[in-house]
Design an enzyme around this catalytic site. Structure first.
Site, PDB file in Angstrom:
ATOM      1  N   TYR A  25       0.823  -1.207   0.000  1.00  0.00           N
ATOM      2  CA  TYR A  25       0.000   0.000   0.000  1.00  0.00           C
ATOM      3  C   TYR A  25       0.863   1.265   0.000  1.00  0.00           C
ATOM      4  CZ  TYR A  25      -2.958  -3.759   1.766  1.00  0.00           C
ATOM      5  OH  TYR A  25      -3.581  -4.961   1.937  1.00  0.00           O
ATOM      6  N   TYR A 153     -13.758  -6.894   4.735  1.00  0.00           N
ATOM      7  CA  TYR A 153     -12.475  -7.037   4.043  1.00  0.00           C
ATOM      8  C   TYR A 153     -12.052  -8.498   4.126  1.00  0.00           C
ATOM      9  CZ  TYR A 153      -7.521  -6.915   3.013  1.00  0.00           C
ATOM     10  OH  TYR A 153      -6.285  -7.181   2.464  1.00  0.00           O
ATOM     11  N   ASP A 254     -14.793 -15.832   7.974  1.00  0.00           N
ATOM     12  CA  ASP A 254     -13.414 -15.390   7.775  1.00  0.00           C
ATOM     13  C   ASP A 254     -12.851 -14.979   9.138  1.00  0.00           C
ATOM     14  OD1 ASP A 254     -11.072 -14.047   7.317  1.00  0.00           O
ATOM     15  OD2 ASP A 254     -11.852 -12.740   5.739  1.00  0.00           O
ATOM     16  N   LYS A 283      -2.975 -15.516   9.554  1.00  0.00           N
ATOM     17  CA  LYS A 283      -2.302 -14.589  10.465  1.00  0.00           C
ATOM     18  C   LYS A 283      -1.621 -15.276  11.643  1.00  0.00           C
ATOM     19  CE  LYS A 283      -4.670 -10.268   9.323  1.00  0.00           C
ATOM     20  NZ  LYS A 283      -3.542  -9.644   8.641  1.00  0.00           N
TER      21      LYS A 283
END
Length: 441
Positions: A25, A153, A254, A283
């Site tokens: 990003y 997201y 998710d 993660k």
């Protein structure tokens, strides 16, 4: 090494980095600030120039047991002496088998099959493919779209991007090439607020209208992360599960960000006592040591896929079930199994509430909220990251805000003293940000 030499070395790393590397990003024309790391231990990161930072981010929410954890280090060292990798087509190995057993024991009851993959975003891709192939195998290929929540997201790869918020998310510039999915309003009922049928009205309308073409609903249970750190009622999730069952639509949870105790439960679905048909993990699966993800599903999904025209699931990453990653993930699960995280998160939440709540009185702060080991200070106006990043570093803390959100997700092992300092320094920078915003043209 002299202070001058250390300073020159530090700057040389930055200069080479910004001429060669492209960070997430960030702009290649105007690179964002970067800070060379020399060492990390526990909840602290030491930069190459000697400055020490208290970590408020757990390296994007993954390093739950802190850096340089002796048991995780040993798991990696021990496995690498046997073999670091072997293909998972035709072979298996003990770390993968034991890890799968742990994940099934940890996860909501009814999830019985584990597909090990590369990263969180890939686990979402796998889950979406599972839902699509399931309905094709059931003779209903028209069920090929997904229903997602706004402010959601789910990752940066193409299928995952298609179920992220289509307008306020990070991927609207790709809208013309993404599959067109269905979206429902983001939950407006807070975690501790009273749930009513009005809160589920739009979702109910969308699933009733589109059930004939929906393969699955995908959502982040209880906490919408990157889309706004929105904490919502467990009863909303229960209502979603009921509606999915009523309309013959699979439910994908998710839990890449929320899994492994971050919200105060091992999995966020437990707040609602809900079992999804498909569960995505990533993660913190390896305690933040290396990339590994998993997609779990029920027998209904697995056997349903394999009873169709193509009797195998059509996905197979090269580094699927990497033994080195599986060994570390297994040790991570064994650490969690001891249950120390329960008291750790209670302490973290208690200190964050005490330290962060007073920031509500700062002009320019919209809201302060905590859940489990997540603390959020929401501002009235968005911050410009490259302008404020050094303010946090100068205070000796590592915090990386996005949009209007200045938030922390510290490692579970952070000491009460370091957490108090982290919160206090965060407040100092928030005051500076708000004062700057108030005087900006």
């Amino acid at each position: 090494m002299s202070d001058s030499s250390a300073s020159n070395d530090y700057q040389a790393i930055i200069d080479k980095d910004q001429s060669l590397l492209w960070h997430p990003y960030s702009s290649a024309l105007e690179p964002s600030p970067v800070y060379p790391v020399g060492y990390a231990k526990g909840a602290k990161i030491t930069l190459k120039d000697g400055r020490e930072l208290i970590d408020g981010m757990s390296s994007w929410w993954s390093v739950i047991h802190g850096y340089n954890h002796p048991e995780l280090n040993e798991a990696a060292k021990s496995q690498i002496d046997d073999f670091a990798h072997v293909m998972f087509g035709g072979f298996t190995h003990e770390p993968a088998v034991k890890l799968a057993e742990k994940l099934i024991n940890f996860s909501p009851e009814g999830l019985t099959k584990v597909f090990l993959c590369d990263s969180g975003s890939v686990s979402v891709e796998v889950a979406m493919k599972m839902s699509l192939q399931y309905w094709r195998s059931q003779g209903k290929p028209q069920k090929h779209r997904l229903l997602s929540l706004r402010k959601g997201y789910h990752g940066d790869t193409f299928a995952a991007m298609s179920v992220c918020d289509p307008e306020t998310g990070m991927h609207h510039i790709f809208a013309n090439v993404l599959n067109k999915q269905i979206f429902s309003d983001s939950p407006t009922v807070g975690f501790d607020e009273a749930f009513t049928e009005d809160h589920i009205r739009d979702f109910k309308q969308q699933i009733e209208t589109h059930a004939h073409e929906l393969s699955a609903v995908i959502l982040e249970p209880i906490v919408q992360g990157t889309g706004g750190m929105n904490f919502y009622s467990p009863q909303f999730l229960q209502a979603v599960r009921t509606l999915c069952d009523q309309h013959d639509v699979l439910l994908i949870a998710d839990e890449i960000a929320t899994g492994f105790a971050r919200t105060g439960k091992m999995f966020a679905c437990e707040h609602a006592d809900v079992t999804p048909d498909i569960l995505c993990l990533g993660k913190s699966l390896t305690g933040g040591y290396m990339t590994l993800a998993a997609t779990l599903c029920t027998d209904k999904v697995a056997f349903g896929i394999c009873s169709g025209e193509v009797p195998v699931f059509m996905h197979g990453p090269t580094f699927m079930a990497n033994p080195l990653a599986c060994a570390v993930a297994l040790k991570n699960c064994e650490i969690l199994e001891r249950g120390e995280w329960k008291q750790q998160i209670q302490h973290i939440n208690s200190i964050m509430k005490q330290e962060l709540t007073p920031f509500e009185t700062i002009d320019g702060v919209r809201d302060v909220r905590t859940l489990g080991a997540i603390g959020v200070v929401e501002l009235e106006a968005p911050v410009t990251l490259h302008e404020v990043q050094d303010w946090f570093v100068s205070e000796g803390i590592w915090v990386r805000p996005f949009g209007r959100l200045v938030y922390i997700m510290p490692p579970f092992v952070i000491s009460p003293e370091d957490l108090s300092v982290l919160c206090q320094k965060l407040g100092k920078v928030v005051e500076k940000i708000c004062a700057h915003q108030a005087t900006a043209p």
